[in-house]
Design a protein around this motif. Structure first.
Motif, short mmCIF file in Angstrom:
data_model
loop_
_atom_site.label_atom_id
_atom_site.label_comp_id
_atom_site.label_asym_id
_atom_site.label_seq_id
_atom_site.Cartn_x
_atom_site.Cartn_y
_atom_site.Cartn_z
N LEU A 49 0.75 -0.90 -0.18
CA LEU A 49 0.14 0.22 -0.34
C LEU A 49 0.72 1.17 0.19
O LEU A 49 0.48 2.54 -0.72
CB LEU A 49 -0.58 0.02 1.35
CG LEU A 49 -2.23 -1.50 1.33
CD1 LEU A 49 -2.72 -0.89 2.37
CD2 LEU A 49 -2.98 -0.67 0.17
N LYS A 50 2.00 1.31 0.81
CA LYS A 50 2.67 2.48 0.76
C LYS A 50 3.66 2.81 -0.19
O LYS A 50 3.31 4.02 -0.53
CB LYS A 50 4.08 2.64 1.48
CG LYS A 50 4.76 3.39 2.09
CD LYS A 50 6.20 3.02 3.13
CE LYS A 50 7.37 2.14 2.16
NZ LYS A 50 7.77 1.79 3.26
N VAL A 64 5.05 12.48 3.61
CA VAL A 64 4.27 12.96 4.63
C VAL A 64 2.61 12.58 4.30
O VAL A 64 2.47 11.64 4.97
CB VAL A 64 4.36 14.59 4.44
CG1 VAL A 64 3.36 14.88 4.95
CG2 VAL A 64 4.88 14.90 5.11
N LEU A 65 2.27 12.22 3.16
CA LEU A 65 0.93 11.28 2.43
C LEU A 65 0.89 10.35 3.19
O LEU A 65 0.51 10.27 3.87
CB LEU A 65 0.73 11.59 0.94
CG LEU A 65 -0.54 11.15 0.86
CD1 LEU A 65 -1.74 11.89 1.48
CD2 LEU A 65 -0.81 11.65 -0.21
N GLU A 66 2.01 9.14 1.98
CA GLU A 66 1.97 8.08 3.17
C GLU A 66 2.69 7.90 4.04
O GLU A 66 2.12 6.80 4.80
CB GLU A 66 3.67 7.41 2.43
CG GLU A 66 4.59 7.68 2.77
CD GLU A 66 5.98 6.55 1.96
OE1 GLU A 66 5.96 6.32 1.10
OE2 GLU A 66 6.74 6.44 2.65
N ALA A 67 3.07 8.54 5.12
CA ALA A 67 3.83 8.33 6.64
C ALA A 67 1.89 8.69 7.13
O ALA A 67 1.95 8.07 8.07
CB ALA A 67 4.47 9.84 7.20
N LEU A 68 1.53 9.56 6.37
CA LEU A 68 0.17 9.92 7.72
C LEU A 68 -0.77 8.63 7.28
O LEU A 68 -1.41 7.90 8.61
CB LEU A 68 -0.55 10.75 7.50
CG LEU A 68 0.25 12.11 8.08
CD1 LEU A 68 0.13 13.76 8.04
CD2 LEU A 68 0.29 12.50 9.35
N VAL A 69 -1.73 8.21 6.39
CA VAL A 69 -2.39 7.20 6.10
C VAL A 69 -1.72 6.07 6.35
O VAL A 69 -2.78 5.19 6.60
CB VAL A 69 -2.04 8.10 4.33
CG1 VAL A 69 -3.17 6.94 3.74
CG2 VAL A 69 -3.37 9.32 4.03
N LEU A 79 -3.05 3.80 17.22
CA LEU A 79 -2.33 3.38 16.46
C LEU A 79 -1.64 4.51 14.87
O LEU A 79 -0.88 4.32 14.58
CB LEU A 79 -3.29 3.45 15.12
CG LEU A 79 -4.21 1.89 15.10
CD1 LEU A 79 -5.21 1.61 14.56
CD2 LEU A 79 -2.96 0.78 15.63
N TRP A 80 -1.68 5.81 15.94
CA TRP A 80 -0.63 6.94 15.34
C TRP A 80 0.18 7.38 16.16
O TRP A 80 0.93 8.47 16.06
CB TRP A 80 -1.58 7.95 14.38
CG TRP A 80 -2.11 7.66 13.51
CD1 TRP A 80 -1.59 8.30 12.37
CD2 TRP A 80 -3.33 7.22 12.51
NE1 TRP A 80 -1.97 8.04 10.86
CE2 TRP A 80 -3.11 6.61 11.48
CE3 TRP A 80 -4.31 6.41 13.79
CZ2 TRP A 80 -3.80 6.30 10.68
CZ3 TRP A 80 -4.86 5.83 13.39
CH2 TRP A 80 -5.13 5.50 11.61
#
Length: 312
Positions: free
Chosen positions: A85-86, A123-128, A172-173
């Motif tokens: 997914l990443k 940044v997007l992959e890190a958060l999502v 989870l974050w």
């Protein structure tokens, strides 16, 4: 003045984001299967505060001897899913962001545009994706033993449910801030470096119709993947420590990214902020080599088949 025939044709030669997303996800599956043991060893070393493990080899041998060889593939399911997914999100979002920075006439993108596109994708992959999957993976990897009855977390789904029940959805974050810094910086450097190495070593430019040999893509990917771990070592160590600690206990040792950095430095010394660097260098550059070796072939197939109509 350049000849018209040498000008890029963005409309005809732009590779769609979904093609890059598929290419990245396929590369991620192969990478995860090959390199999971290195990731387990890296996590164990980063969590080792009592010098239980004497190094990479000793850690791997100890885990295999005391917990079984299968323990070196702990967390493979969330790791493989996470990488698939990443990379799909990373490659697809980077392609979308790059299209926004491209010159509408020439189709060229500056190095600044590549850096910003890579940082945004990171940044997007890190958060999502990255943060929640790595929290689950690290919780599973830090458990010793293989017998389910002795383990708090029985598997990735059970682990995620336990974290949500005990710590709330935000559990989870845990470690999101250092993960954002690590991934954003990594991807900004990686995409820029990969393009630079392709151009410098092989005279390859995106959309030119040439397809690199798999070994050429692997060399470029390996070299592009070396700088990130060195630059982002402290963020990775802090990320692992924050993700590993349970919020359901009585108080937290680390209260955040900066507190964790200062605490680790005070208690364990400066070099502790680069714990696990060698296994990261053993995993990330080879991982990028594997991923790009697969992804470039998929992208190259698309270029030849749909952009240039060259024989396959």
């Amino acid at each position: 003045m350049a000849e018209p025939s040498n000008k890029p044709e963005p409309t005809k030669k732009t590779i769609p984001p979904h093609v890059k997303a598929i290419a990245g996800s396929l590369g991620g599956i192969v990478e995860a299967s090959c390199l999971q043991p290195i990731d387990v060893i890296k996590t164990r070393l980063q969590l080792d505060r009592t010098a239980t493990y004497k190094g990479i080899v000793h850690c791997g041998v100890t885990v295999a001897r005391t917990e079984g060889v299968r323990a070196l593939w702990k967390g493979l399911t969330p790791f493989a899913t996470h990488l698939t997914l990443k990379y799909a999100l990373r490659m697809g979002s980077n392609a979308v962001l790059q299209s926004a920075f491209k010159d509408p006439v020439t189709g060229h993108i500056s190095n600044r545009g590549r850096l910003l596109s890579g940082f945004g994708a990171g940044v997007l992959e890190a958060l999502v994706i990255v943060t929640p999957f790595e929290v689950v993976k690290i919780r599973l990897q830090q458990q010793k033993g293989l017998s389910p009855k002795h383990l708090k977390y029985k598997g990735p789904i059970h682990c995620a449910r336990m974290i949500i029940r005990e710590e709330g959805i935000l559990g989870l974050w845990a470690g999101a801030a250092p993960t954002v810094m690590r991934n954003g910086t990594n991807q900004a450097a990686m995409f820029t470096a990969k393009n630079a190495f392709d151009t410098f070593l092989w005279k390859k430019r995106e959309g030119d119709g040439r397809v690199l040999q798999a070994w050429q893509s692997m060399i470029s990917g390996f070299l592009a993947g070396t700088a990130g771990p060195v630059c982002t070592g402290p963020f990775d160590v802090v990320k692992t420590r924050l993700m590993a600690q349970s919020r359901s206990g009585n108080g937290l040792k680390y209260r955040g990214m900066f507190h964790a950095i200062s605490t680790i430095y005070a208690e364990e010394g400066l070099l502790a902020l680069w714990k696990g660097l060698l296994p990261r260098l053993m995993r990330i550059p080879p991982g990028q080599a594997i991923m790009w070796g697969v992804a470039d072939q998929v992208i190259g197939f698309y270029e030849r088949r749909y952009l240039h109509n060259a024989p396959l």
